[in-house]
Structures are given as C-alpha cells and as structure tokens.
Design a protein around this motif. Structure first.
Motif, mmCIF file in Angstrom:
data_model
loop_
_atom_site.group_PDB
_atom_site.id
_atom_site.type_symbol
_atom_site.label_atom_id
_atom_site.label_comp_id
_atom_site.label_asym_id
_atom_site.label_seq_id
_atom_site.Cartn_x
_atom_site.Cartn_y
_atom_site.Cartn_z
ATOM 1 N N CYS A 1 -0.124 -7.665 -7.690
ATOM 2 C CA CYS A 1 0.488 -6.888 -6.608
ATOM 3 C C CYS A 1 -0.483 -5.805 -6.160
ATOM 4 O O CYS A 1 -1.441 -5.486 -6.869
ATOM 5 N N SER A 2 -0.211 -5.239 -4.985
ATOM 6 C CA SER A 2 -1.088 -4.206 -4.418
ATOM 7 C C SER A 2 -0.264 -2.999 -3.994
ATOM 8 O O SER A 2 0.859 -3.140 -3.502
ATOM 9 N N VAL A 3 -0.856 -1.812 -4.177
ATOM 10 C CA VAL A 3 -0.204 -0.555 -3.806
ATOM 11 C C VAL A 3 -1.133 0.198 -2.871
ATOM 12 O O VAL A 3 -2.291 0.472 -3.221
ATOM 13 N N PHE A 4 -0.632 0.548 -1.689
ATOM 14 C CA PHE A 4 -1.447 1.192 -0.665
ATOM 15 C C PHE A 4 -0.922 2.595 -0.359
ATOM 16 O O PHE A 4 0.234 2.761 0.016
ATOM 17 N N THR B 1 3.479 -6.221 -2.033
ATOM 18 C CA THR B 1 2.796 -4.978 -1.677
ATOM 19 C C THR B 1 3.770 -3.811 -1.628
ATOM 20 O O THR B 1 4.954 -3.975 -1.321
ATOM 21 N N ILE B 2 3.244 -2.615 -1.934
ATOM 22 C CA ILE B 2 3.984 -1.358 -1.800
ATOM 23 C C ILE B 2 3.133 -0.449 -0.917
ATOM 24 O O ILE B 2 1.938 -0.277 -1.173
ATOM 25 N N HIS B 3 3.735 0.126 0.118
ATOM 26 C CA HIS B 3 3.024 0.966 1.078
ATOM 27 C C HIS B 3 3.622 2.366 1.055
ATOM 28 O O HIS B 3 4.831 2.525 1.257
ATOM 29 N N VAL B 4 2.796 3.377 0.838
ATOM 30 C CA VAL B 4 3.272 4.762 0.756
ATOM 31 C C VAL B 4 2.612 5.571 1.869
ATOM 32 O O VAL B 4 1.379 5.632 1.962
ATOM 33 N N VAL C 1 5.063 -10.575 3.663
ATOM 34 C CA VAL C 1 6.411 -11.123 3.828
ATOM 35 C C VAL C 1 7.488 -10.112 3.474
ATOM 36 O O VAL C 1 8.456 -9.937 4.224
ATOM 37 N N ASP C 2 7.363 -9.437 2.346
ATOM 38 C CA ASP C 2 8.444 -8.577 1.862
ATOM 39 C C ASP C 2 7.893 -7.258 1.320
ATOM 40 O O ASP C 2 8.003 -6.967 0.120
ATOM 41 N N PRO C 3 7.302 -6.434 2.177
ATOM 42 C CA PRO C 3 6.695 -5.188 1.698
ATOM 43 C C PRO C 3 7.734 -4.143 1.320
ATOM 44 O O PRO C 3 8.830 -4.088 1.883
ATOM 45 N N VAL C 4 7.383 -3.306 0.344
ATOM 46 C CA VAL C 4 8.182 -2.128 0.001
ATOM 47 C C VAL C 4 7.518 -0.934 0.681
ATOM 48 O O VAL C 4 6.324 -0.690 0.477
ATOM 49 N N VAL C 5 8.251 -0.198 1.505
ATOM 50 C CA VAL C 5 7.701 0.926 2.253
ATOM 51 C C VAL C 5 8.374 2.215 1.808
ATOM 52 O O VAL C 5 9.609 2.321 1.829
ATOM 53 N N LEU C 6 7.563 3.188 1.404
ATOM 54 C CA LEU C 6 8.054 4.486 0.940
ATOM 55 C C LEU C 6 7.369 5.591 1.742
ATOM 56 O O LEU C 6 6.194 5.461 2.107
ATOM 57 N N THR C 7 8.085 6.678 2.003
ATOM 58 C CA THR C 7 7.507 7.790 2.749
ATOM 59 C C THR C 7 7.751 9.115 2.031
ATOM 60 O O THR C 7 8.676 9.242 1.227
#
Length: 285
Positions: A190-193, A216-219, A244-250
């Motif tokens: 997995c990847s975390v950005f 993927t996880i995007h912050v 396809v199914d990213p996790v997005v956090l802010t």
C-alpha cells in the motif's frame, strides 16, 4: 475514536526462509528540494504510530540536484538545519511552456497554477528505471510513504510498473520469494501520500486513464497553498482518482505532515490501521 478496521487483507509478514515474523519494511520518499534527513524527521509521528519496534524504514531522496531560483519554493530554516548542508534533491526537473506569443515574466510558481501552461517533465523514463532497479535490489518493501513531489513521482513509478511484466524474482531470488503475479500488483502492499499532487505533464495523462486497484491513503492540509490545485487536477485528474478506492484524510494545516492535536493523532491512527490492514495485521507484542 478511530473505528476498528476490517480484517487484514493480506498474509502476516514473515521471513519466507524461516517463516518467522519479520518487521514491516517502509520506503519513504522525501519531497522535492529536500533530502533523506528531512523525511526522516517529518515521519517521526507516523513511525511512532506504526510502532518503532515493528517497522524498518528506508529513506530515499531524488537524484536531481536542486538549486533555488526565484519562483521556486523557499526552504524553511528548520529544513536547512535538518539538512545540515546536504545537497537538496528533486525527483525530476521540469520546464513551464507558456503559449506561443503569450510568454510572460511570471514566476515559475505562478505558471504552474495556470492550466494553459504546459509543464514538461524531464528524464522521467530514466529516473523511473533507476528506482525500479533500486526496488528490485533492495526490496521487497511493504509500504511506500511519499511527501509532496515524492508523491507525484510515486504515481509515475506505479504507472510505469503497471506497464511492465512482473519482475524481481528472477534477478534477486533470495530477496524476492513472494510472487508478483500480475503487473497490476505493486512490489509493495500500500502507499501513503502526504501533501501529494497530480501529474502535471499532459504527456503522461494517458498512463492514468485506467484506475489502479493499489490501496492508497491521501492526506491533505486544507491551508496548503497547493490544496485547491491538487484537488482540481488542472485539466487532468486529481491524484486520488488514479486509484479505485482511495482513503482521503484532511487536516487544518499547510503543506506538511500534520502535527496539531487531536487531528494529527487521529490521522496517524487511521493511517496506521490502514497500513496494518494491508500488511497482515499489527503485531501483538
């Protein structure tokens, strides 16, 4: 409180020679105009969340020497102290091309935000192959963590890997004992950005026409000067739409790893939970 994540989506981390448990292996890509010492400092809270005794980190920097010129980001005093005089690096260099007959003396930063400007990336194929070779030589890794320009490069790296036949095992069989069966599987889980952005050079847009199923996880920081730019896609796609199914956090900070509590703790707990879900589950001792 962070919700309990679903059951692990992959087998436990084991040394396939002895079948004994092994540490999580994390490949951390620094941002542009940065270096390994800076990304090591920036990931302090994430390392703690993943468990300092449960993970082995490998920090890498780009191969292109970077020197400041007007319009480029200004390196903070703290980053300069952490770098301790080291040559700062970029993952790639680029050139902004305004429309013929409409050239201006605007700074590079302003041109980057103009959708009519073509931003040309240089030597992408050579740099991508350099890091693919590095991964075959030093991998396997379980997680990729990227910051800023390191995220952009990671998107390109994965896009190229998707177009290559699975490899690694035949070159380094002692390290590559698990099989990457299809080109859609990355040589990490997995990847975390953090503070990532989309690919700006339109010559590479075709690489992202089909979404990747890679987790993927995007912050993002909402006060980041690049926030709207990154979420817009600038005539291309926002980076999270590559997957396809990213996790997005802010969070409510700027172009940085979050530090302000309690939101920073919530983000690192969620990121850690997602990482361990894709890596066989967090060790209990």
């Amino acid at each position: 409180r962070t919700a309990r994540p679903p059951k692990p989506s992959a087998m436990l981390l084991k040394d396939l020679n002895t079948m004994a448990p092994r540490k999580l292996r994390v490949l951390a890509l620094c941002g542009g105009h940065s270096c390994k010492a800076v990304i090591k400092f920036q990931t302090t809270q994430l390392r703690a969340a993943l468990g300092k005794d449960f993970a082995e980190w490998v920090y890498v920097e780009g191969t292109k020497d970077w020197t400041y010129f007007p319009g480029e980001p200004i390196v903070s005093e703290m980053e300069e102290r952490i770098a301790a005089g080291a040559q700062l690096k970029n993952w790639y260099m680029d050139t902004c091309h305004e429309q013929p007959g409409k050239e201006t003396d605007r700074l590079n930063r302003e041109k980057q935000f103009d959708p009519t400007v073509h931003v040309e990336y240089h030597d992408i194929e050579g740099v991508v192959q350099h890091w693919i070779d590095f991964i075959w030589r030093e991998g396997p890794f379980d997680v990729l963590v990227g910051f800023s320009q390191g995220c952009i490069f990671a998107h390109l790296l994965m896009a190229y890997l998707r177009r290559q036949a699975p490899a690694g095992r035949e070159k380094f069989p002692q390290r590559w004992q698990q099989i990457r069966t299809t080109s859609e599987e990355m040589p990490w889980r997995c990847s975390v950005f953090f503070s990532g952005m989309h690919v700006r050079d339109k010559n590479y847009y075709h690489l992202f026409e089909t979404k990747s199923a890679h987790p993927t996880i995007h912050v993002f920081g909402k006060l980041d000067e690049y926030y709207d730019y990154a979420r817009d896609g600038m005539a291309g796609k926002p980076q999270e739409e590559y997957y396809v199914d990213p996790v997005v956090l802010t969070h409510e900070q700027s172009h940085e790893f979050p530090t302000a509590m309690p939101r920073a703790r919530q983000i690192y707990e969620r990121v850690s939970a997602e990482v361990w879900r894709h890596c066989g589950g967090r060790p209990t001792d």
